[in-house]
Write a protein that holds these residues in place. Sequence first.
Motif, short mmCIF file in Angstrom:
data_model
loop_
_atom_site.label_atom_id
_atom_site.label_comp_id
_atom_site.label_asym_id
_atom_site.label_seq_id
_atom_site.Cartn_x
_atom_site.Cartn_y
_atom_site.Cartn_z
N GLN A 1 0.58 -0.97 -0.20
CA GLN A 1 -0.24 -0.40 -0.65
C GLN A 1 0.90 1.02 0.06
N PHE A 2 2.35 0.97 1.02
CA PHE A 2 2.76 2.45 0.69
C PHE A 2 3.85 2.43 -0.83
N LEU A 3 4.29 1.45 -1.43
CA LEU A 3 5.11 1.11 -2.77
C LEU A 3 4.21 1.91 -4.17
N ILE A 4 5.05 3.10 -4.38
CA ILE A 4 4.48 3.69 -5.94
C ILE A 4 5.46 2.50 -6.98
N ARG A 5 4.13 2.48 -8.28
CA ARG A 5 5.54 1.53 -8.71
C ARG A 5 5.26 2.25 -10.18
N ARG A 6 6.50 2.32 -10.05
CA ARG A 6 7.52 2.36 -11.21
C ARG A 6 7.19 2.50 -12.67
N PRO A 7 7.13 2.67 -14.04
CA PRO A 7 7.06 1.84 -14.66
C PRO A 7 7.54 0.32 -15.20
N ILE A 8 8.80 0.59 -14.44
CA ILE A 8 9.56 -0.55 -14.87
C ILE A 8 9.16 -2.10 -13.73
N LEU A 9 8.19 -1.62 -13.24
CA LEU A 9 7.49 -2.44 -11.46
C LEU A 9 6.17 -2.70 -12.66
N ARG A 10 5.58 -1.90 -13.12
CA ARG A 10 4.13 -1.53 -13.69
C ARG A 10 4.28 -2.75 -14.90
N ALA A 11 5.37 -2.51 -15.49
CA ALA A 11 5.63 -3.55 -16.80
C ALA A 11 5.42 -4.99 -16.17
N ILE A 12 6.27 -5.06 -14.92
CA ILE A 12 6.17 -6.55 -14.69
C ILE A 12 5.34 -6.77 -13.88
N THR A 13 4.37 -6.64 -13.34
CA THR A 13 3.27 -6.34 -12.24
C THR A 13 2.13 -6.62 -13.24
N GLY A 14 2.18 -6.39 -14.23
CA GLY A 14 0.86 -5.97 -14.50
C GLY A 14 -0.28 -7.21 -15.19
N GLN A 15 -1.58 -7.06 -15.13
CA GLN A 15 -2.47 -8.04 -15.58
C GLN A 15 -2.41 -8.45 -16.92
N GLU A 16 -1.48 -7.76 -18.07
CA GLU A 16 -1.10 -8.37 -19.22
C GLU A 16 0.09 -7.25 -19.88
N PRO A 17 0.65 -8.54 -20.71
CA PRO A 17 1.59 -8.29 -20.74
C PRO A 17 1.67 -6.78 -21.78
N VAL A 18 2.77 -6.25 -21.65
CA VAL A 18 3.38 -4.91 -22.54
C VAL A 18 4.81 -5.01 -23.09
#
Length: 305
Positions: free
Chosen positions: A119-136
């Motif tokens: 809840q305190f973690l900010i997902r910057r672009p790279i973290l978003r890319a490896i934790t998303g629901q779909e491949p990007v």
Amino acid sequence: MTARELQNKLQSVGYLANMEIAYAALSTVNEKIPLLIEGEPGCGKTYLAQSVASALDLDLIRVQIYEGITPDKILYDYDYQRQLLSIEAIRSTLDDALRGKTPEEALEEAGKINFYDSQFLIRRPILRAITGQEPVVLLLDEIDKCSPELEYALLEVLSDFSLSIPQYGTVSCAPYNRPLIFLTSNNYRELSDALRRRCSYLYIRRKTQDEICKILKMKLGDVRLSAFAEIASSCLFRMQNMNLRQTPSISEGITWASYLCGHLEADPTLTANLLAKTREDGDAITRVLREQAESLNAAREMTEE
């Protein structure tokens, strides 16, 4: 997917890829191997990653690297303001819970509160890319401008599609959900062997006159402009081999050709501003346009017949 199928998909979104480019991109599409792309500025490195995203209908996460960029801007960060607000919110409750306890007991009790969970973690672009629901598609543009420290921070992502976060743990991406990673470089500085070993490699060469002509025909669309595309591609190819400070890119060439086709009254000799970036380059390019002005005008007039 085969290289030919990928080549056709790229062409359908406006990217003309030869088989060398198609095979290089295929290793990323099929095997999820990060692709490092080098080549002269304006050769289409960034556009290749963007086109793969469009061709495969995937979201694009583009990270523009610049000098001085730090890991917390592209990997992850913590929401320190939220942490402080949370501390203030529980301060009175915490005071009551710790009243009467020894220092050791108080520390043990306070340690149960986790200010580093998701809840305190900010997902910057790279973290978003490896934790998303779909491949990007993840584009690390101009990776050669990052510091060696940031480059080494990226190695875990490039090799394992994971990210180790202190106080939190390691975040890993499921194999089926791995992003397609593209890195571009203009050789601003030499990249490390460690980074290169984790990527496949593509050098995009200068386009031949025939390739430039095919690109212009595809972008202009009108079959009546076939003769114009041939003359325009001849001009652009000649400019590629001149001693210019900044050679016009393919995208700039498309803009120039499209402008001439959309403004038939425009004098080609006065359009060097669309191609040149310095006065000296402008003078040299204008000389080429003067030599070809009559042919360019004649080819454009064919659309009015």
